[in-house]
Design a protein around this motif. Structure first.
Motif, short mmCIF file in Angstrom:
data_model
loop_
_atom_site.label_atom_id
_atom_site.label_comp_id
_atom_site.label_asym_id
_atom_site.label_seq_id
_atom_site.Cartn_x
_atom_site.Cartn_y
_atom_site.Cartn_z
N ASP A 75 4.97 -3.74 39.48
CA ASP A 75 4.87 -5.19 39.58
C ASP A 75 5.59 -5.75 40.81
O ASP A 75 6.17 -6.84 40.77
CB ASP A 75 5.41 -5.87 38.31
CG ASP A 75 4.49 -5.67 37.11
OD1 ASP A 75 3.26 -5.80 37.29
OD2 ASP A 75 4.99 -5.38 36.02
N HIS A 129 -7.26 -3.54 33.04
CA HIS A 129 -5.91 -3.65 32.50
C HIS A 129 -5.97 -3.84 31.00
O HIS A 129 -6.94 -4.38 30.47
CB HIS A 129 -5.18 -4.84 33.14
CG HIS A 129 -5.04 -4.74 34.63
ND1 HIS A 129 -4.07 -3.98 35.23
CD2 HIS A 129 -5.77 -5.28 35.63
CE1 HIS A 129 -4.19 -4.07 36.54
NE2 HIS A 129 -5.23 -4.84 36.81
N LYS A 184 -2.00 -7.28 27.95
CA LYS A 184 -1.16 -7.52 29.13
C LYS A 184 -1.52 -8.81 29.84
O LYS A 184 -0.68 -9.43 30.51
CB LYS A 184 -1.30 -6.33 30.10
CG LYS A 184 -0.18 -6.19 31.09
CD LYS A 184 -0.26 -4.86 31.82
CE LYS A 184 0.95 -4.64 32.70
NZ LYS A 184 0.93 -3.32 33.37
N VAL A 210 0.32 -8.89 35.57
CA VAL A 210 0.52 -7.76 36.46
C VAL A 210 0.59 -8.28 37.88
O VAL A 210 -0.05 -9.26 38.23
CB VAL A 210 -0.64 -6.73 36.31
CG1 VAL A 210 -1.98 -7.37 36.67
CG2 VAL A 210 -0.40 -5.48 37.13
N GLY A 231 4.26 -11.16 30.71
CA GLY A 231 2.91 -10.65 30.75
C GLY A 231 2.32 -10.67 32.14
O GLY A 231 2.92 -11.16 33.10
#
Length: 573
Positions: free
Chosen positions: A279, A208, A212, A240, A238
């Protein structure tokens, strides 16, 4: 149709991100905000606080968060459910009422009692611990919310109960709604550790973008009336949320497929995960079974006192220096501690281009009932070697006094012996009856002696293989329950998952992790999650507070296992 219940989390442990409460309240719509502040070690810390001052024993940081955010929560209609009450939920509830009055915020506060069994420890055969707290279920929380509480404070309920209780209150579930209860338990298990469900501590973090994961948001669950849910986070935060982050947290600190609690046994081998958009991961299909007749009790006792010194060994003849240090230091000790544990960190590279790279750390830990034996005399003996020891002598820290340590053990008592009381906002008390229908958990062992579990596995794979680290085909998350370590390992394809289940037998785990040699190892396949869960009993000694292990909570054992090399079918690479 009843709208889903949106439950967020703002704390995974005592000391988690202070700003998370505000972030969750301001980040988007919520119905309930939960916070988990308790762990076995936390109860020991709170027990020592209470011993010094009986008015203490709760997580004081939560009061600070409420001073900043209680008005915001009430204004937004978000109810708060936390276990920050620790050993003194009534004390925290009273402090919250005082705070609300001082702030001019019209917030009603309720709390849960009954988990503290310390006054009855001898009667219940629990010995003479410092703390003794039973894990309560979720129905008391539901009573408080139904009575209009804006804030519900608990002591030692199960972590998932913070989520299950609000779901019971919203959807009207009863004791027989086992599948719905089990689904909410699973949602609570994912939420309970905060940012670990949104990219924190993720073994595939490097897949990732760095930016992030720098400040992951906290998770929330949209729970439906049937107990299914969608795991997500506030938009724009922020981190995931994907199948990896959810699977990692599902496998965290569990045992076999049957995840027991005082209200229901959730079958983790029935969990189904599906992508539900960016998400968003949907969890469904969870089956529930009758809860066991007993509930777990967390016992903490003072084990004695401990101290440690760490010698730095560098460069030439480094292989000969540990024996010299050990002999000289042990001969200099005025009294030998009950336990003296040596461990070496690092290997010291030959011809290293930095001094640190040429060095290793040699750590000596001492444990003893007497504070004097492991006090300044112990660490002072190391300092006195400074001009009389090995070449290059230095330590990582100056001498210090020892400190007390605790020992965690788990016990079990009949649920009928544990009072469960909901103290409503008006002060009235409601007794919560234990479940009437119970059934002992019958988990099938997957140890090497279990033919049903391990005898049918085969490590034979058609096609070429290549020597590679396990992390090339798998992901992991590990943790602790007292002295037991668990390692959840999962793959991203069905084929790789089947290979994992066939390959990671108990004996193979012991080969890959030599520190587990001679210890009981169970490996539980979880095909729906493309995973196996490895449980190693005794790897962490007597638990984090007493452990002399380099990684006392087993947080990095999974990463160690992923780094180990074995023959992997090329089709999975």
């Amino acid at each position: 149709m009843t709208a889903p219940l949106r439950i967020g989390n703002a704390s995974g442990f005592y000391g988690d991100r202070r700003a998370a409460v505000r972030e969750m309240l301001e980040g988007g719509p919520l119905d309930v905000l939960t916070g988990d502040y308790l762990a076995e070690l936390t109860l020991l810390i709170l027990g020592r606080d209470r011993a010094k001052d009986p008015s203490r024993g709760y997580a004081r940081t939560f009061l600070g968060q409420m001073e900043e955010c209680l008005g915001l929560a009430v204004d937004r209609g978000v109810r708060i459910v936390v276990n920050a009450g620790g050993l003194n939920p009534a004390g925290l509830a009273g402090a919250l009422r005082e705070l609300a009055g001082r702030l001019g915020v019209g917030a009603s506060v309720a709390h849960i009692e009954g988990d503290d069994l310390l006054p009855r420890a001898a009667e219940l055969g629990l010995g003479s611990p410092l703390t003794a707290n039973a894990y309560l279920g979720a129905f008391g929380i539901a009573e408080c919310l139904r009575a209009g509480a804006d804030v519900v404070v608990t002591g030692r309920v199960t972590d998932a109960s913070l989520v299950v209780g609000p779901a019971i209150a919203r959807f009207g579930w009863g004791r027989d709604d086992l599948d719905a209860l089990a689904g909410a338990v699973v949602a609570g298990h994912v939420l309970e550790c905060g940012a670990q469900a949104t990219g924190g501590n993720l073994s595939c973090f490097d897949e990732h973008p760095l930016e992030k994961l720098l400040h992951p948001g906290f998770p929330l669950a949209e729970i439906s009336a049937d107990g299914s849910c969608v795991l997500t986070k506030h938009p724009g935060t922020g981190g995931v949320v994907d199948r990896d982050t959810v699977t990692a947290q599902l496998l965290y600190e569990i045992g076999g497929p049957r995840y027991g609690g005082p209200d229901v046994v959730a079958r983790f081998d029935t969990i189904e995960l599906h992508d539900d958009g960016p998400d968003r991961v949907r969890i469904s299909g969870v089956r529930g079974e009758r809860p066991p007749p007993t509930t777990k009790v967390c016992l903490n006792s003072l084990g004695g006192h401990r101290n440690e010194v760490t010698f730095v060994l560098t460069g030439d003849r480094i292989d000969a220096k540990p024996a010299f240090v050990r002999a000289q230091f042990e001969a200099a000790l005025p009294a030998r501690p009950a336990e003296l544990v040596w461990s070496q960190l690092g290997d010291g590279r030959a011809d290293a281009d930095t001094e640190a790279g040429a060095s290793v750390l040699l750590r000596c830990q001492a444990l003893d009932p007497s504070p004097d034996v492991v006090g300044r005399a112990f660490s002072g003996a190391a300092v006195e070697m400074a001009l009389a020891g090995y070449p290059g002598f230095h330590l990582t820290a100056p001498p210090g006094n020892g400190s007390p340590y605790g020992v965690y053990t788990a016990a079990y008592v009949p649920q009928t012996e544990v009072p469960h009381v909901a103290v409503l906002p008006d002060g009235s008390r409601v007794d919560v009856a234990p479940p009437e229908g119970t059934r002992p958990i019958q988990e099938v062992s997957s140890g090497s002696s279990c033919a049903e579990c391990s005898g049918t596995r085969s490590t034979t794979v058609d096609g070429p293989t290549r020597s590679a680290p396990l992390g090339a085909v798998a992901r992991a998350r590990s943790g602790d329950k007292g002295g037991t370590a668990n390692i959840g390992i999962w793959a991203r394809t069905d084929g790789a998952a089947a290979w994992l289940a066939a390959t990671l037998t108990p004996d193979r785990v012991r080969e890959l992790l030599p520190e587990a040699a001679g210890l009981p190892v169970d490996v539980h396949p979880l095909p729906n999650l493309r995973a196996v869960n490895i449980v190693i009993d005794g790897l962490l000694g007597r638990g984090v507070a007493a452990s002399t292990r380099f990684d006392p909570q087993g947080k990095a054992i999974g990463e160690w296992l992923l780094s180990r090399t074995l023959e992997i079918p090329e089709e999975f690479l």
